[in-house]
Design an enzyme around this catalytic site. Structure first.
Site, mmCIF file in Angstrom:
data_model
loop_
_atom_site.group_PDB
_atom_site.id
_atom_site.type_symbol
_atom_site.label_atom_id
_atom_site.label_comp_id
_atom_site.label_asym_id
_atom_site.label_seq_id
_atom_site.Cartn_x
_atom_site.Cartn_y
_atom_site.Cartn_z
ATOM 1 N N TRP A 116 0.868 -1.268 0.070
ATOM 2 C CA TRP A 116 0.020 -0.053 -0.084
ATOM 3 C C TRP A 116 0.967 1.361 -0.002
ATOM 4 C CZ3 TRP A 116 -4.387 -0.717 -1.985
ATOM 5 C CH2 TRP A 116 -4.984 -2.128 -1.858
ATOM 6 N N ASP B 253 -1.293 6.399 6.660
ATOM 7 C CA ASP B 253 -2.224 5.681 6.030
ATOM 8 C C ASP B 253 -2.592 4.571 7.272
ATOM 9 O OD1 ASP B 253 -4.111 3.629 4.982
ATOM 10 O OD2 ASP B 253 -2.786 3.259 3.384
ATOM 11 N N LYS C 83 -12.359 -1.809 7.489
ATOM 12 C CA LYS C 83 -11.777 -2.999 8.357
ATOM 13 C C LYS C 83 -12.218 -2.755 9.904
ATOM 14 C CE LYS C 83 -8.162 -2.564 5.064
ATOM 15 N NZ LYS C 83 -8.721 -3.382 4.138
HETATM 16 N N1 PMP Z 1 -4.119 1.398 2.537
HETATM 17 C C1 PMP Z 1 -4.185 0.055 3.269
HETATM 18 C C2 PMP Z 1 -3.178 -0.016 4.318
HETATM 19 C C3 PMP Z 1 -5.067 -0.723 2.829
HETATM 20 O O1 PMP Z 1 -5.134 -2.062 3.502
HETATM 21 C C4 PMP Z 1 -5.982 -0.682 1.735
HETATM 22 C C5 PMP Z 1 -7.045 -1.625 1.414
HETATM 23 N N2 PMP Z 1 -7.008 -2.776 1.898
HETATM 24 C C6 PMP Z 1 -5.834 0.708 1.139
HETATM 25 C C7 PMP Z 1 -4.960 1.329 1.510
HETATM 26 C C8 PMP Z 1 -6.818 0.900 -0.093
HETATM 27 O O2 PMP Z 1 -7.827 1.129 0.457
HETATM 28 P P1 PMP Z 1 -9.287 1.505 -0.410
HETATM 29 O O3 PMP Z 1 -9.580 0.187 -0.744
HETATM 30 O O4 PMP Z 1 -10.311 1.863 0.628
HETATM 31 O O5 PMP Z 1 -9.043 2.473 -1.425
#
Ligand code: PMP
Length: 364
Positions: free
Chosen positions: A106, A175, A199
């Site tokens: 991510w 994040d 989550k």
């Molecule tokens: N950052 C992290 C740490 C994630 O776990 C996720 C999704 N699993 C995201 C960003 C992306 O999130 P979204 O699908 O809500 O855009």
């Protein structure tokens, strides 16, 4: 052991398990929310009832996470992925630099978006070790005068987690999608915290952005309103129609957590649950191998491999048949991933640990 409503142990990485009590409350309110004669799904976001819902959600989140008064809390849309772009749009530009610490998939995605809007200087990248650890905060390469430093508290795919709040001179942007509300954090160490709801907070749809006023004041002017944090702040997250249902359920989760001891109690539960699984890995005589190095093992996503892909597939099939869903790991790590977010019950960890022991005894 049967679960309420014949529910499975849902190890999904998100969307994922929510507290049964919250689901029941949402169900009970579904046809007629508190005498309004309609469900929250059908309600105008400009109505008194909804204004109260979003107002209380904000207040309760502020209390739960101990967010100081000089921070705005926004409920936006587009997921954490939109924030990967919106942050650099607001704070970078020609000739501006931000530092990025990359400890997994991510963080890497966040860099890809940032590069479009300015200089994204990757000051740490754990790729060489297949993202199995987090670095010490004493990194040597911070850029003087960087607009911000970006990092990911918990890398959901690799299962590595920073254990402490940073204490840095540059503004910190974080994040926190996959571990927000799993433990107390010192919000004053961050200028921006963002997280998708799906989550630890509620259903997908809402994205929480917590921004310090001093950072908000530095945001670039001239962006389209939907990318302008000031516009969202001035409109109380209602510049456009918000993710009404998601925010409503997040609000129920916040109240549920406040009733149940807040973040200190949540942290204890998360530690106890993760311990059950890491103990199962460590006592397996090498049959199961943890992906993350000790000291940065995630309390949210427990990643581990088995001796072969064939055994992994058999294990996933067997556990699925026994009511444990979603254990197959991401292809970049292989093996299994047990996502055990806040609402995941400890009984599920115990069931998985027992299954692991039994499987190792039969196949080791
Ligand atoms: N950052 C992290 C740490 C994630 O776990 C996720 C999704 N699993 C995201 C960003 C992306 O999130 P979204 O699908 O809500 O855009």
């Amino acid at each position: 052991m049967s679960q309420p409503y014949n529910r499975v142990f849902n190890f999904s990485a998100g969307p994922c398990t929510l507290p049964v009590e919250v689901l029941e409350e949402a169900r009970d309110d579904l046809m007629n929310y508190k005498g309004t004669g309609m469900s929250v799904m059908e309600m105008s976001h400009r109505s008194k009832a909804y204004e109260r819902i979003i107002g209380e959600a904000e207040q309760d989140l502020r209390q739960l996470l101990n967010v100081p008064a000089d921070y705005k809390i926004l409920f936006l849309q587009g997921g954490a992925s939109l924030q990967f772009a919106n942050i650099p749009m607001a704070f970078l530009g020609q000739g501006k630099t931000a530092d990025y610490i990359v400890t997994g998939a991510w963080g890497k995605k966040a860099v890809e978006s940032a590069k479009i809007y300015g200089t994204a200087n990757v000051i740490y990248d754990a790729k060489g070790e297949n993202y199995n650890h987090t670095p010490d905060w004493n990194l040597p390469k911070f850029t003087d005068g960087a607009e911000y430093v970006h990092f990911t508290t918990n890398e959901t795919i690799q299962g590595v987690q920073f254990k402490d709040d940073p204490n840095l001179s540059s503004p910190v942007v974080c994040d926190m999608s996959s571990d927000i509300l799993s433990r107390p954090v010192d919000v004053s160490k961050y200028q921006v915290i963002y997280a998708g709801a799906q989550k630890n907070m509620g259903p997908a749809g809402a994205t929480v952005v917590i921004l310090r006023d001093s950072m908000l004041a530095r945001a670039n002017e001239g962006l389209a309103p939907m990318f302008d944090y000031r516009v969202h702040a001035e409109n109380g997250s209602m510049y456009n129609t918000p993710a009404c249902w998601s925010i409503y359920v997040c609000g129920l989760v916040y109240k549920f957590m406040l009733r149940n001891g807040g973040l200190a109690a949540q942290k204890q539960q998360c530690e106890a649950k993760a311990k059950v699984l890491y103990d199962a890995i460590d006592s397996s005589g090498g049959f199961f191998t943890g992906h993350a190095m000790e000291g940065c093992r995630s309390l949210m996503n427990v990643t581990f491999t088995l001796p072969s892909e064939e055994l992994t597939n058999t294990f996933v099939k067997e556990t699925e048949a026994a009511g444990m869903d979603g254990l197959k790991g991401h292809r970049s790590v292989g093996g299994c991933r047990a996502s055990i977010y806040n609402a995941f019950p400890i009984e599920g960890c115990e069931a998985l640990a027992a299954a692991m022991k039994d499987f190792a005894a039969r196949n080791g």
